[in-house]
Design an enzyme around this catalytic site. Sequence first.
Site, short mmCIF file in Angstrom:
data_model
loop_
_atom_site.label_atom_id
_atom_site.label_comp_id
_atom_site.label_asym_id
_atom_site.label_seq_id
_atom_site.Cartn_x
_atom_site.Cartn_y
_atom_site.Cartn_z
N ALA A 193 8.89 -27.95 8.29
CA ALA A 193 9.71 -28.96 7.64
C ALA A 193 9.18 -29.25 6.25
O ALA A 193 7.96 -29.16 6.01
CB ALA A 193 9.73 -30.23 8.47
N PRO A 194 10.04 -29.58 5.31
CA PRO A 194 9.57 -29.92 3.97
C PRO A 194 8.72 -31.18 3.98
O PRO A 194 8.89 -32.05 4.85
CB PRO A 194 10.88 -30.12 3.18
N ASP A 236 13.97 -43.27 16.72
CA ASP A 236 13.85 -42.98 18.14
C ASP A 236 13.37 -41.55 18.31
O ASP A 236 13.81 -40.64 17.58
CB ASP A 236 15.20 -43.17 18.83
#
Length: 572
Positions: A315-316, A371
């Site tokens: 992920a970035p 969440d």
Amino acid sequence: MSSPSTARIAYQILKGFEKSFRWYSRITSAARDRFEQADWRAVQNAARERIAIYDQSLSEAVAEIYQSCHPHKQEQQFWRELKQHYLKQLDHHGQFELAETFFNSIIGRLFRHQKIDDEMMFVLPSRCYLPGQVRANVINSFDARGTIRSTLDAILSNYSFRLAYADQERDLQHLERYLRDSFSTSELAAIHKVEILQNVFYRNKAAYLIGRMCTADKHIPFVIALMHDPKGGLCVDTLLTDRHDLSVLFGFARSYFMVDTPHPAEVVAFLQELLPNKKHFELYIALGYYKHGKTVFYRNFLHHLQHSDDSFEAAPGIRGLVMAVFHLPSYGVVFKVIKDEFAESKKITREHVKDCYRLVKMSDRVGRMADTHEYMNFRLPRHRISRALLEELQQVAASSIELTEDEVIIKHLYIERKMTPLNLYLEQETDEGKVAAAIEDLGLCIKQIAAANIFPGDMLHKNFGITRHGRVIFYDYDEVCYMNQRNFRALPRSDDPYALDTLSVAPDDVFPEQFEHFIVGKRHLKELLKSKHPELMDPAWWQKVQQDMTGGLIRDVLPYPAAKQFRHRYPT
């Protein structure tokens, strides 16, 4: 020992589900009493209890199966027959989709989620739910061809409470004034019917009536928010008609609603007509059926995999010290795996991290904490994992990874909604107004988390994300704790340059005056944060929040801007 009866065991499982659903419904149906009595501590306790009952019910049902047979000695045919017997019992069942998920959970618990097989469980749903089947059982319909006032009066009269309105005439005037301010005379005249879900939605200190105004060719969704009036009694706090506001109300960073309905599929279908951009799994989760939401998410994920061809990759953002985080660029979630070893600065264990995530799950997330959903033995197609990501996972989280010829199996995984990391957003955004708004919302985010009795711990801006609505959300939980678990202190004042070196600092000591040095990095952002939220750097403010928590104060954290409250919109 005789061969176990698959029909009897299927019956036991369904009875286990129905017992669990009754338990769930008892807690949910009591939401009205808690709201009327303003028993906010009981509201929080009920939310935690309702989350916990699923695993308790599951454990009881699994124990019954072990009393009936030896699951691991059964052949594949046994499980095929069990599923078919169970399926027959679901004909005309009002919660068939939830019952399928309960069955899946049984199989998952028995085999530690190592067998994901549609022949023995409901990887795919047994049937599609067609909206409208019991619509009349979940909505109230009001004729709106008369005056606006008569329609509003009918609505408030229908949704009555044992606690009277403080000033119902004032509330009716506010509702009518808002409608006339927001819509033209021709738009209001075109409304011929109002539909509202029969069941009131309860969460925290508010109750919500959710419905739509219907014209011949469109519908306008709305929410009437009810709260306790400061002077006693109930009041209509606001009317929301902007889909953006409704979307935030059902956001992924909020606690689950209490909505007592025997027809969850129909309620979800109606809600999706109001909020077409919300996926089914998001709405089930918002209603508190988070286990079924996980099931629907997984089905959605499998469907997306079949209709996409991009690869999973890191992920970035800045690499985390505790979690390895990756994503599928075409899909709206991130996947988080606990690393095998943490950086020296992290004096925590794997179990501590899990406990922190559980703490957030069981807490009021006040729209500021994402969440997360926990999965065991989550399977990904190996050919869709980029080489760089696979190498990284093998290097930092090898104990959580199992490789087969075709799959990468992640033994323990968290899934969370994808957001733009705040540090990247602030680096890339050129609009000074948007940057200022993000910094202001960052400070508000920290304050509201504290108001929910949680200290975020590591408040570096890389641990926050920003949504497409421009809302700042916290998502890194490995250092969270309750507010009373930290000692907020002022930095000592001394002319002795060595005073700080000799200061006795306990592990739980926190010095808010130092927050400005690490929440955001650049000087102009620090100054902006200090100007908008100077309290964050004041130990006395944090101590006051602690005192409020100890005294039992539960603060209001609205899911809409305070400016939209009628008391502010139409001050007397």
